[in-house]
Design a protein around this motif. Sequence first.
Motif, PDB file in Angstrom:
ATOM      1  N   GLU A 257      55.583  25.739  41.653  1.00 28.87           N
ATOM      2  CA  GLU A 257      56.670  26.108  40.749  1.00 28.87           C
ATOM      3  C   GLU A 257      57.510  27.301  41.226  1.00 28.87           C
ATOM      4  OE1 GLU A 257      55.437  26.470  36.725  1.00 28.87           O
ATOM      5  OE2 GLU A 257      54.680  24.402  36.602  1.00 28.87           O
ATOM      6  N   PRO A 258      56.908  28.421  41.652  1.00 27.28           N
ATOM      7  CA  PRO A 258      57.766  29.535  42.093  1.00 27.28           C
ATOM      8  C   PRO A 258      58.678  29.162  43.262  1.00 27.28           C
ATOM      9  CG  PRO A 258      55.526  30.302  41.712  1.00 27.28           C
ATOM     10  CD  PRO A 258      55.480  28.810  41.665  1.00 27.28           C
ATOM     11  N   LEU A 259      58.174  28.355  44.198  1.00 23.60           N
ATOM     12  CA  LEU A 259      58.995  27.969  45.341  1.00 23.60           C
ATOM     13  C   LEU A 259      60.130  27.051  44.900  1.00 23.60           C
ATOM     14  CD1 LEU A 259      59.470  28.128  48.372  1.00 23.60           C
ATOM     15  CD2 LEU A 259      57.972  26.126  48.632  1.00 23.60           C
ATOM     16  N   VAL A 260      59.850  26.113  44.039  1.00 21.47           N
ATOM     17  CA  VAL A 260      60.897  25.212  43.543  1.00 21.47           C
ATOM     18  C   VAL A 260      61.952  26.015  42.787  1.00 21.47           C
ATOM     19  CG1 VAL A 260      61.394  23.304  41.975  1.00 21.47           C
ATOM     20  CG2 VAL A 260      59.391  23.202  43.486  1.00 21.47           C
ATOM     21  N   GLU A 261      61.502  26.956  41.977  1.00 18.36           N
ATOM     22  CA  GLU A 261      62.447  27.771  41.211  1.00 18.36           C
ATOM     23  C   GLU A 261      63.387  28.555  42.127  1.00 18.36           C
ATOM     24  OE1 GLU A 261      62.401  31.473  37.987  1.00 18.36           O
ATOM     25  OE2 GLU A 261      60.537  30.481  38.564  1.00 18.36           O
ATOM     26  N   GLN A 262      62.862  29.066  43.243  1.00 18.35           N
ATOM     27  CA  GLN A 262      63.667  29.912  44.116  1.00 18.35           C
ATOM     28  C   GLN A 262      64.436  29.151  45.179  1.00 18.35           C
ATOM     29  OE1 GLN A 262      61.577  33.434  45.630  1.00 18.35           O
ATOM     30  NE2 GLN A 262      60.093  33.245  43.960  1.00 18.35           N
TER      31      GLN A 262
ATOM     32  N   VAL B 134      62.492  18.026  46.019  1.00 19.32           N
ATOM     33  CA  VAL B 134      63.791  18.548  46.474  1.00 19.32           C
ATOM     34  C   VAL B 134      63.684  19.715  47.440  1.00 19.32           C
ATOM     35  CG1 VAL B 134      65.099  17.761  44.472  1.00 19.32           C
ATOM     36  CG2 VAL B 134      63.960  20.003  44.408  1.00 19.32           C
ATOM     37  N   VAL B 135      62.540  20.343  47.573  1.00 17.93           N
ATOM     38  CA  VAL B 135      62.401  21.490  48.471  1.00 17.93           C
ATOM     39  C   VAL B 135      61.680  21.044  49.732  1.00 17.93           C
ATOM     40  CG1 VAL B 135      61.443  23.802  48.805  1.00 17.93           C
ATOM     41  CG2 VAL B 135      62.422  23.172  46.598  1.00 17.93           C
ATOM     42  N   GLY B 136      62.454  20.851  50.791  1.00 17.31           N
ATOM     43  CA  GLY B 136      61.914  20.536  52.094  1.00 17.31           C
ATOM     44  C   GLY B 136      62.014  21.735  53.011  1.00 17.31           C
ATOM     45  N   PRO B 137      61.806  21.546  54.305  1.00 18.70           N
ATOM     46  CA  PRO B 137      61.906  22.664  55.246  1.00 18.70           C
ATOM     47  C   PRO B 137      63.272  23.350  55.236  1.00 18.70           C
ATOM     48  CG  PRO B 137      60.789  20.811  56.262  1.00 18.70           C
ATOM     49  CD  PRO B 137      61.311  20.317  54.953  1.00 18.70           C
ATOM     50  N   GLY B 138      64.340  22.592  55.036  1.00 22.88           N
ATOM     51  CA  GLY B 138      65.668  23.206  55.002  1.00 22.88           C
ATOM     52  C   GLY B 138      65.842  24.145  53.837  1.00 22.88           C
ATOM     53  N   GLN B 139      65.324  23.759  52.681  1.00 19.04           N
ATOM     54  CA  GLN B 139      65.435  24.616  51.497  1.00 19.04           C
ATOM     55  C   GLN B 139      64.514  25.835  51.619  1.00 19.04           C
ATOM     56  OE1 GLN B 139      65.338  21.053  51.298  1.00 19.04           O
ATOM     57  NE2 GLN B 139      67.563  21.424  51.280  1.00 19.04           N
TER      58      GLN B 139
ATOM     59  N   ALA C 114      53.402  25.969  55.685  1.00 14.93           N
ATOM     60  CA  ALA C 114      54.163  25.524  54.513  1.00 14.93           C
ATOM     61  C   ALA C 114      55.314  24.610  54.926  1.00 14.93           C
ATOM     62  CB  ALA C 114      54.699  26.736  53.759  1.00 14.93           C
ATOM     63  N   LYS C 115      55.958  24.945  56.009  1.00 16.97           N
ATOM     64  CA  LYS C 115      57.086  24.141  56.487  1.00 16.97           C
ATOM     65  C   LYS C 115      56.629  22.721  56.841  1.00 16.97           C
ATOM     66  CE  LYS C 115      61.048  24.862  59.571  1.00 16.97           C
ATOM     67  NZ  LYS C 115      61.612  25.730  60.632  1.00 16.97           N
ATOM     68  N   ALA C 116      55.493  22.623  57.501  1.00 22.14           N
ATOM     69  CA  ALA C 116      54.963  21.311  57.876  1.00 22.14           C
ATOM     70  C   ALA C 116      54.564  20.503  56.641  1.00 22.14           C
ATOM     71  CB  ALA C 116      53.758  21.487  58.810  1.00 22.14           C
ATOM     72  N   LYS C 117      53.953  21.158  55.662  1.00 21.24           N
ATOM     73  CA  LYS C 117      53.570  20.461  54.431  1.00 21.24           C
ATOM     74  C   LYS C 117      54.794  19.945  53.689  1.00 21.24           C
ATOM     75  CE  LYS C 117      50.409  21.966  51.701  1.00 21.24           C
ATOM     76  NZ  LYS C 117      49.598  22.820  50.794  1.00 21.24           N
ATOM     77  N   LEU C 118      55.845  20.762  53.648  1.00 22.70           N
ATOM     78  CA  LEU C 118      57.055  20.362  52.935  1.00 22.70           C
ATOM     79  C   LEU C 118      57.781  19.223  53.650  1.00 22.70           C
ATOM     80  CD1 LEU C 118      58.355  23.907  51.960  1.00 22.70           C
ATOM     81  CD2 LEU C 118      57.544  22.142  50.374  1.00 22.70           C
ATOM     82  N   ALA C 119      57.637  19.143  54.967  1.00 25.37           N
ATOM     83  CA  ALA C 119      58.234  18.036  55.708  1.00 25.37           C
ATOM     84  C   ALA C 119      57.578  16.716  55.311  1.00 25.37           C
ATOM     85  CB  ALA C 119      58.109  18.268  57.205  1.00 25.37           C
ATOM     86  N   ASP C 120      56.275  16.748  55.037  1.00 31.17           N
ATOM     87  CA  ASP C 120      55.548  15.545  54.635  1.00 31.17           C
ATOM     88  C   ASP C 120      55.732  15.224  53.162  1.00 31.17           C
ATOM     89  OD1 ASP C 120      54.565  15.203  57.195  1.00 31.17           O
ATOM     90  OD2 ASP C 120      52.716  16.323  56.800  1.00 31.17           O
ATOM     91  N   GLU C 121      55.741  16.276  52.330  1.00 30.28           N
ATOM     92  CA  GLU C 121      55.849  16.069  50.876  1.00 30.28           C
ATOM     93  C   GLU C 121      56.673  17.207  50.265  1.00 30.28           C
ATOM     94  OE1 GLU C 121      53.048  15.515  46.895  1.00 30.28           O
ATOM     95  OE2 GLU C 121      52.128  15.736  48.885  1.00 30.28           O
ATOM     96  N   PRO C 122      57.978  16.992  50.067  1.00 22.79           N
ATOM     97  CA  PRO C 122      58.839  18.048  49.508  1.00 22.79           C
ATOM     98  C   PRO C 122      58.352  18.497  48.136  1.00 22.79           C
ATOM     99  CG  PRO C 122      60.150  16.269  50.417  1.00 22.79           C
ATOM    100  CD  PRO C 122      58.733  15.791  50.419  1.00 22.79           C
ATOM    101  N   ALA C 123      58.405  19.790  47.911  1.00 16.06           N
ATOM    102  CA  ALA C 123      57.986  20.346  46.616  1.00 16.06           C
ATOM    103  C   ALA C 123      58.995  19.954  45.547  1.00 16.06           C
ATOM    104  CB  ALA C 123      57.884  21.867  46.706  1.00 16.06           C
ATOM    105  N   GLY C 124      58.483  19.413  44.463  1.00 15.87           N
ATOM    106  CA  GLY C 124      59.355  18.984  43.382  1.00 15.87           C
ATOM    107  C   GLY C 124      60.313  17.886  43.789  1.00 15.87           C
TER     108      GLY C 124
ATOM    109  N   THR D 185      66.013  18.559  52.945  1.00 16.56           N
ATOM    110  CA  THR D 185      66.513  18.453  54.312  1.00 16.56           C
ATOM    111  C   THR D 185      65.503  19.076  55.272  1.00 16.56           C
ATOM    112  OG1 THR D 185      67.732  20.532  54.073  1.00 16.56           O
ATOM    113  CG2 THR D 185      68.937  18.497  53.610  1.00 16.56           C
ATOM    114  N   GLN D 186      65.674  18.734  56.543  1.00 19.14           N
ATOM    115  CA  GLN D 186      64.808  19.257  57.590  1.00 19.14           C
ATOM    116  C   GLN D 186      65.438  20.496  58.234  1.00 19.14           C
ATOM    117  OE1 GLN D 186      61.692  17.971  58.169  1.00 19.14           O
ATOM    118  NE2 GLN D 186      62.181  16.680  56.406  1.00 19.14           N
TER     119      GLN D 186
END
Length: 540
Positions: free
Chosen positions: A360-365, A324-329, A312-322, A170-171
């Motif tokens: 990986e650490p960000l996806v895990e948390q 499932v991890v976007g700016p909202g997460q 990091a927030k901008a990168k995740l908006a373009d390509e969510p980590a794993g 999510t954003q």
Amino acid sequence: MTRAGLAYGLVAGLGSLVVSALAVPTANGLAPGREAPPDAESRGTAIAAQRAAAAGVSFGTCPKEESLPSAVSCGTVEVPLDYAHPDGRSIRLTVSRVRASGETTEHQGTLVYNPGGPGASSMYFPLYAELPKWRRLARAYDLVGYAPRGVGRSAPLSCQAPEDHVKAPTQSPTAPSEAFKRERIAEARAYADGCARRAGDALRHYTSLNNARDLDVLRAALGEERLTFMGASYGTYIGALYATLYPAHVRRMVFDSAVHPAREKIWYRNNLDQSLAFERRWADFRAWVARHDDAFGLGSTPEEVADRYEEAKAKLADEPAGGVVGPGQLQSAFLGAGYYDDYWVPRATALSEYLRGNHEPLVEQAAPRRGQAKAAENANAVYTAVECNDAPWPTRWEVWDRDNTELARRAPFETWDNAWLNLPCAYWSAPRQQPLQVRTRWGQLPPVLILAAERDAATPYAGAKELARRLKGAVLITEEDAGTHGIGGGPNDCVNSYLEDYLLRGEAPVRRASCAPHPEPDPVSLDRSAPQPVLPRPSV
């Protein structure tokens, strides 16, 4: 109020010199000089408590779904759905207990704990008996937890499909567009409609006042003439209502990280105040990360750390980590650092690793835990129902837009996410209550203990001071220049000594006392791969 941190951690803790006299009961057990509850609900509570005292609690083996060890026993307490009609529909609250481990001569009855929310359960609370900082208390008290109405197996509420509640990514824009606002308005309307449709006529009865009434029925069912209670976060508001309604039923009461109890703050204004306080705590975290640039490499100033976070927030908006991890997460995970400073090392590590290419650490948390979707949706449903039912809310979007746009200029970190969380209250169909005026007079209430961290964001410190002013004879213990939410039983031995002196011996300073802050996290000495704590923390 924001709900990050509900599913993690641990809490609780203890005092010093003189405390004072017991409350002087009034004829009806209510505090004179304040608004009494409606007669029908007052009578209904007395009837329900009398029945509960006769029935008691039949404790036995805990159901498998509670995931509690055999040392803990479980039971239920029957309460009216509507206290104005005690012979009508009833619901059952689940209760857990571990017996006091000390000698018979040490036993002081039961200690009931509520961790907040709204929407949190304390069924796990008896497990605290095994924690080193709780062992002396566990010798003296049966530790009793419970799931408030709507929570867990206690007449559970639901407003949407669990999988919809944990959808990701999510954003989380700090300056949302008009199109984004329209999307969130539509979601809030749909969520409020879902609550009304699924709960039906019962929805109106999930309130803080009924939570306080339930607590008195639980007291009676446990065979206690007077209640010994510890509430954290939102649990302090339940305790404040209880103290106002039933001062003669209070033995000892601890308020850990207090909600501001003024009726004009419940709940819209408290949420705005909370978002402002989170901005200060976010600054505390960034300053700490900057002081440890050698460990994290995120910048040597708070501003540089903020820039890396936004990167990091901008990168995740373009390509969510794993996936499932976007700016909202990301935002939700770092909001946890605003609650608890023992999250600072793992969160800063995850951000640092992500920007270096290791997701990986960000996806895990930060990734939603699909296996906990049902519990998370239930907790959010109860949170929403209680806060929306408790008080009037603005019903015009223009008011929300104006207030949050203005606040976001000063406090962009959490303002809009907090607004979206609470926006269903603008479109709520169940009747709204007028909050009770929390207040007691001198001599009505035994001395109670209030614990507060000076820089707490979830329940800003002004709330603790106001509660101490309203509950005459209350003692305020302040952890200075600290911001962890829920400080009893934590790392501060000074706070814990006040808590223990109070609960074990009824001793406390005459009015107030202060403790130096506990040490800040040390990234050098902590294992960054250590697992998250497993016991829930207080949450508002």
